[in-house]
Write a protein that holds these residues in place. Structure first.
Motif, PDB file in Angstrom:
ATOM      1  N   PHE A   6       8.170  -4.588  11.623  1.00 12.60           N
ATOM      2  CA  PHE A   6       9.523  -4.104  11.357  1.00 12.60           C
ATOM      3  C   PHE A   6      10.155  -4.531  10.263  1.00 12.60           C
ATOM      4  CE2 PHE A   6       9.250  -3.769  15.988  1.00 12.60           C
ATOM      5  CZ  PHE A   6       9.306  -2.538  16.265  1.00 12.60           C
ATOM      6  N   GLY A   7       9.733  -5.877   9.774  1.00 12.73           N
ATOM      7  CA  GLY A   7      10.204  -6.565   8.466  1.00 12.73           C
ATOM      8  C   GLY A   7       9.397  -5.876   7.216  1.00 12.73           C
TER       9      GLY A   7
ATOM     10  N   THR B 204       0.866  -1.394  -0.014  1.00  4.72           N
ATOM     11  CA  THR B 204       0.032  -0.059  -0.008  1.00  4.72           C
ATOM     12  C   THR B 204       0.671   1.283  -0.078  1.00  4.72           C
ATOM     13  OG1 THR B 204      -0.183  -0.159   2.339  1.00  4.72           O
ATOM     14  CG2 THR B 204      -2.143  -1.294   1.203  1.00  4.72           C
ATOM     15  N   TYR B 205       2.052   1.209   0.605  1.00  6.30           N
ATOM     16  CA  TYR B 205       2.930   2.419   0.480  1.00  6.30           C
ATOM     17  C   TYR B 205       3.227   2.508  -0.804  1.00  6.30           C
ATOM     18  CZ  TYR B 205       2.812   3.925   5.500  1.00  6.30           C
ATOM     19  OH  TYR B 205       2.743   4.572   6.602  1.00  6.30           O
ATOM     20  N   PRO B 206       3.936   1.694  -1.362  1.00  7.36           N
ATOM     21  CA  PRO B 206       4.781   1.627  -2.759  1.00  7.36           C
ATOM     22  C   PRO B 206       3.730   2.124  -3.909  1.00  7.36           C
ATOM     23  CG  PRO B 206       5.419  -0.175  -1.798  1.00  7.36           C
ATOM     24  CD  PRO B 206       4.587   0.202  -0.874  1.00  7.36           C
TER      25      PRO B 206
ATOM     26  N   GLU C 207      14.262   7.770  -7.498  1.00  3.79           N
ATOM     27  CA  GLU C 207      13.928   8.891  -8.417  1.00  3.79           C
ATOM     28  C   GLU C 207      12.589   9.308  -8.100  1.00  3.79           C
ATOM     29  OE1 GLU C 207      13.835  10.270 -13.041  1.00  3.79           O
ATOM     30  OE2 GLU C 207      14.896   8.506 -12.385  1.00  3.79           O
ATOM     31  N   THR C 208      11.684   8.505  -7.836  1.00  2.64           N
ATOM     32  CA  THR C 208      10.452   8.754  -7.891  1.00  2.64           C
ATOM     33  C   THR C 208       9.778   8.607  -6.463  1.00  2.64           C
ATOM     34  OG1 THR C 208       9.343   6.109  -8.197  1.00  2.64           O
ATOM     35  CG2 THR C 208       9.461   7.914  -9.954  1.00  2.64           C
ATOM     36  N   ALA C 209      10.427   7.670  -5.530  1.00  5.10           N
ATOM     37  CA  ALA C 209       9.734   7.712  -4.027  1.00  5.10           C
ATOM     38  C   ALA C 209      10.809   8.308  -3.071  1.00  5.10           C
ATOM     39  CB  ALA C 209       9.598   6.203  -3.882  1.00  5.10           C
ATOM     40  N   GLY C 210      11.796   8.687  -3.522  1.00  6.26           N
ATOM     41  CA  GLY C 210      12.699   9.236  -2.573  1.00  6.26           C
ATOM     42  C   GLY C 210      12.310  10.516  -1.691  1.00  6.26           C
ATOM     43  N   GLN C 211      11.393  11.137  -2.353  1.00 10.79           N
ATOM     44  CA  GLN C 211      10.959  12.460  -1.898  1.00 10.79           C
ATOM     45  C   GLN C 211      10.060  12.221  -0.739  1.00 10.79           C
ATOM     46  OE1 GLN C 211       8.245  14.431  -4.689  1.00 10.79           O
ATOM     47  NE2 GLN C 211       8.310  12.724  -5.957  1.00 10.79           N
ATOM     48  N   PHE C 212       9.447  11.037  -0.583  1.00 12.19           N
ATOM     49  CA  PHE C 212       8.515  10.469   0.465  1.00 12.19           C
ATOM     50  C   PHE C 212       9.513   9.692   1.699  1.00 12.19           C
ATOM     51  CE2 PHE C 212       6.305  10.443  -3.527  1.00 12.19           C
ATOM     52  CZ  PHE C 212       5.568  11.552  -3.433  1.00 12.19           C
ATOM     53  N   ARG C 213      10.527   9.747   1.837  1.00 12.86           N
ATOM     54  CA  ARG C 213      11.429   8.736   2.603  1.00 12.86           C
ATOM     55  C   ARG C 213      11.060   9.431   4.052  1.00 12.86           C
ATOM     56  NH1 ARG C 213      15.968   5.739   2.086  1.00 12.86           N
ATOM     57  NH2 ARG C 213      16.109   6.465   0.010  1.00 12.86           N
ATOM     58  N   THR C 214      11.095  10.894   4.422  1.00 14.22           N
ATOM     59  CA  THR C 214      10.709  11.218   5.508  1.00 14.22           C
ATOM     60  C   THR C 214       9.471  11.297   5.786  1.00 14.22           C
ATOM     61  OG1 THR C 214      12.460  13.008   4.974  1.00 14.22           O
ATOM     62  CG2 THR C 214      10.862  13.563   6.796  1.00 14.22           C
ATOM     63  N   ALA C 215       8.719  11.316   5.228  1.00 14.30           N
ATOM     64  CA  ALA C 215       7.041  11.077   5.549  1.00 14.30           C
ATOM     65  C   ALA C 215       6.886   9.546   5.920  1.00 14.30           C
ATOM     66  CB  ALA C 215       6.109  11.445   4.511  1.00 14.30           C
TER      67      ALA C 215
ATOM     68  N   ASP D 296      13.330  -0.478   1.159  1.00  6.56           N
ATOM     69  CA  ASP D 296      14.177  -1.258   0.205  1.00  6.56           C
ATOM     70  C   ASP D 296      13.307  -0.682  -1.297  1.00  6.56           C
ATOM     71  OD1 ASP D 296      15.723  -2.779   1.711  1.00  6.56           O
ATOM     72  OD2 ASP D 296      14.438  -4.525   1.665  1.00  6.56           O
ATOM     73  N   PHE D 297      12.125  -0.833  -1.277  1.00  2.05           N
ATOM     74  CA  PHE D 297      11.443   0.239  -2.260  1.00  2.05           C
ATOM     75  C   PHE D 297      11.854   1.489  -2.544  1.00  2.05           C
ATOM     76  CE2 PHE D 297       7.869   2.165  -4.310  1.00  2.05           C
ATOM     77  CZ  PHE D 297       7.726   1.775  -5.486  1.00  2.05           C
ATOM     78  N   VAL D 298      12.030   2.315  -1.678  1.00  2.00           N
ATOM     79  CA  VAL D 298      12.283   3.543  -1.445  1.00  2.00           C
ATOM     80  C   VAL D 298      13.871   3.706  -2.150  1.00  2.00           C
ATOM     81  CG1 VAL D 298      12.887   5.708  -0.416  1.00  2.00           C
ATOM     82  CG2 VAL D 298      10.752   4.354   0.317  1.00  2.00           C
ATOM     83  N   ASP D 299      14.526   2.920  -1.682  1.00  2.00           N
ATOM     84  CA  ASP D 299      15.972   3.061  -2.344  1.00  2.00           C
ATOM     85  C   ASP D 299      16.113   2.680  -3.619  1.00  2.00           C
ATOM     86  OD1 ASP D 299      16.954   3.661   0.241  1.00  2.00           O
ATOM     87  OD2 ASP D 299      17.305   1.500   1.034  1.00  2.00           O
TER      88      ASP D 299
END
Length: 724
Positions: A230-231, A190-192, A245-253, A238-241
């Protein structure tokens, strides 16, 4: 058929035999029919497999996959996804159900907007049958038809469940993500899908009913599997990494949601086993340090303090703060309302402070010799609790009694009766430490009963009208009553005082719980049974009733079906018809009493502090459906039922027996007939006396003047006397 359908519903099924038919009916009974349902029987140990096959035999749109071994919810979803042919996929949980018209509304939005992900709104469905729309419904309002997550990042605050998203199948397949194993399996998808979507859409409509409080649901279950959280978040990062380019901007959120999610699970009672809480906190701390984004700053306020303690692995300090954090979670809906109405912020802050103080006071030791009393939502010294209090002072003088009253009622307390004002610091401290809690209604839900305390629920009347859970069928009378909370409150009771077998039968059914019933009679009726002629004379003199006058007490009940308080009878007209040899005492229900009404030739005793004294003063009682008739019957004096709206009342409120067929005396349905009954003396005749005798045999079998003593001996002295 092999052609693609617009929507595929993937339905994992395990251990939901009780709920599965409702779910399937909601899926297959929609007006929009161009849909397939791929049900995955995850080796369910009950009758789910047979139910699925039965439905599939009747409807070709349902395809059933029977797994040979249990693989868990996440893998079952993956199995169903691999077999789905729809352009869009909707993952539905088999203990929930779709709202009527949901598929048509979803299909219309998909056709018009062509989003990668459509997020639908939902309502919580409680065990008592009540529903409540999600508190985040405001995020759906005024949303553009399509947008990206960067344009509306607040969408990340919506619930992260698979069933709240309808996802384009080709888009999902291209993300190379799948549902994880164990608990919280859906967040790895759901996050990705939100972060990667080029077109998002929100549907401002309740499409889904999410069942809460079901036994066996992970939100109700204590298990080490909560560590799976946690897993699942590791997969998200892992998906953000991978998609920087597309998901990195949401790392903090996403990181903020990670910490918030972990602390919420830890703060929710009954999830993480007690002996694993320290370990869970350590995992959260390791997770925090591992995934903390560069330049991340903790939020302000209580949450920020919480985050810093997680970062430092400071579990003892966190545990000390945890009661306040739980309070914050409970207040979250009120906080949102306060943001929309700033003027309530001060009041909200005061409420939060009081609740936090109460939680802190619960850490103090129990005072074994302290009893708290209250009646009628803190309206003063009254009813069964007052009678128990007085008898306890006589038989158990070592137990100190303290009353809780509203600020406006503090001046009405009898001399020498210790009391606290509701909401004050002393009130909260007293409630938290008391061994005994005695009330004729429920204490506020937020003031939870601590282990080891004893809660005595006396109630305040024999039920003619429907009560408790029976009000589910009478919404006018229920008035928005939260039945789930009511049942939870009943679970706190240790004792229930009953005045007669009829009340025991009704209350034990409509107020479910494991409490002990005390068949003692109502303590408040002791005064009526034990009153002397001198006491009756003093009470009548105090009310200004002249010797030789016939005192008629008119005490109607409250009408739920009426919006405005209005007496069903014109008391001035009745007083005039009865003449000077009668005196009419009018006692309005406390919900209906108005101080601005002036009555001529009538004594308005609505504000009189003691209904028992009014009963002692009266030669005859006129009432309708009020429980005062059951108490007054203990006096063995005449009762007249004035019921001009019986059919309306029984239809809107519901009743347990036909009062007009089983009355305690004469019956009148018009004011003319009432005046005739009273003037002519019919109410005191042989027929009325026989009706009263039968009524007393049924409803007054315990009224021997010792009810309070029996309660005190059982509660405070630990004796087990026999029934009255």
């Amino acid at each position: 058929m092999s052609e693609q359908v617009p929507i595929s519903i993937v339905l994992p099924v395990y251990g939901v035999e009780e709920y599965l038919p409702q779910c399937l009916d909601s899926l297959l009974g929609q007006s929009f029919a161009d849909v397939e349902v791929v049900a995955v029987d995850d080796c369910s140990p009950d009758g789910c497999g047979a139910i699925l096959d039965e439905y599939a035999a009747r409807d070709a749109r349902l395809r059933v996959v029977h797994l040979e071994q249990n693989v868990g919810l996440g893998q079952a979803r993956n199995e169903g996804l691999a077999r789905a042919r729809g352009e869009y996929i909707w993952f539905v949980d088999s203990d929930d159900w779709l709202a009527d018209g949901a598929l048509a509304a979803v299909a219309e939005r998909l056709e018009r907007s062509r989003p990668d992900v459509l997020v639908v709104d939902f309502a919580l469905a409680y065990p008592d049958g009540g529903t409540e729309r999600d508190v985040r419904a405001h995020l759906f309002r005024d949303a553009p038809e399509s947008f990206t997550l960067a344009e509306r990042p607040g969408v990340l605050d919506l619930i992260m469940t698979a069933w709240s998203r309808v996802v384009r199948r080709e888009f999902l397949a291209g993300l190379d993500v799948g549902f994880g194993r164990g608990y919280y399996e859906d967040i790895s998808v759901t996050y990705p899908v939100l972060m990667a979507a080029r077109r998002l859409s929100l549907l401002d409509r309740v499409c889904y009913y999410y069942r809460r409080g079901r036994e066996g649901a992970i939100t109700n279950t204590a298990s080490p599997k909560h560590f799976d959280l946690f897993g699942q978040y590791e997969q998200i990062f892992d998906f953000v990494d991978r998609e920087e380019e597309t998901a990195g901007q949401f790392r903090t959120a996403v990181f903020d949601r990670t910490v918030r999610h972990a602390t919420t699970v830890l703060a929710t009672p009954g999830l993480v086993p007690a002996d694993r809480r320290r370990e869970f906190f350590r995992r959260a701390s390791e997770h925090f340090r591992r995934f903390r984004p560069q330049g991340y700053s903790c939020p302000s306020g209580l949450r920020g303090l919480q985050y810093r303690l997680v970062e430092r692995d400071a579990f003892p300090a966190y545990a000390a703060l945890e009661p306040v954090n739980r309070l914050r979670l409970a207040l979250r809906p009120a906080v949102r309302r306060a943001r929309r109405a700033p003027r309530s912020a001060t009041r909200l802050a005061a409420t939060a402070a009081r609740r936090a103080y109460y939680r802190a006071c619960l850490l103090l030791p129990v005072d074994e010799n302290l009893a708290v009393y209250a009646a009628y939502w803190y309206r003063g010294y009254a009813c069964n609790p007052a009678a128990i209090y007085e008898k306890a002072r006589e038989l158990a003088p070592g137990v100190r009694g303290v009353w809780v009253v509203g600020k406006d009622r503090a001046g009405s307390m009898p001399p020498g009766v210790d009391h606290v004002v509701a909401g004050s610091a002393r009130h909260l401290r007293t409630m938290a430490r008391a061994k005994y809690l005695v009330n004729n209604v429920n204490f506020p839900y937020e003031l939870s009963k601590r282990p080891g305390s004893v809660l005595v629920q006396t109630q305040h009347g024999t039920p003619l009208k429907k009560m408790g859970t029976d009000l589910r069928d009478y919404p006018v009378a229920a008035g928005g009553l939260n039945f789930e909370r009511l049942v939870e409150q009943c679970g706190r009771w240790d004792f229930l005082v009953s005045p007669n077998p009829h009340t025991t039968e009704v209350f034990t059914r409509v107020y479910p719980g494991r409490y002990e019933v005390l068949p003692t009679g109502y303590p408040r009726a002791d005064r009526l049974v034990n009153a002397t002629a001198d006491e009756v004379r003093r009470v009548r003199e105090g009310l200004g009733i002249a010797p030789g006058q016939t005192a008629v007490l008119y005490a109607p009940t409250h009408r739920d079906y009426r919006d405005e308080a209005e007496l069903p009878l014109d008391p001035e007209r009745l007083a005039a018809e009865l003449g000077p040899d009668h005196v009419l005492l009018v006692r309005a229900h406390y919900f209906d009493a108005r101080g601005d009404v002036q009555l001529r030739d009538v004594k308005d005793v609505s504000a009189h502090p003691s209904i028992e004294e009014l009963c002692l003063a009266a030669d005859v009682l006129v009432t309708d459906y009020s429980s005062v008739m059951f108490d007054y019957a203990a006096l063995d004096r005449p009762i007249v039922i004035y019921a001009p709206d019986w059919e309306v009342y029984r239809r809107t409120r519901g009743v347990y027996f036909d009062l007009l067929q089983q009355p305690p005396g004469s019956v009148a349905t018009t004011p003319e007939r009432l005046a005739e009954v009273l003037r002519g003396g019919e109410y005191a005749g042989a027929a009325a006396a026989k009706q009263r005798e039968e009524f007393r045999a049924r409803f007054c079998p315990y009224d021997d003047g010792h009810a309070a003593e029996r309660v005190v001996r059982r509660i405070f002295l630990g004796e087990k006397p026999g029934p009255a």
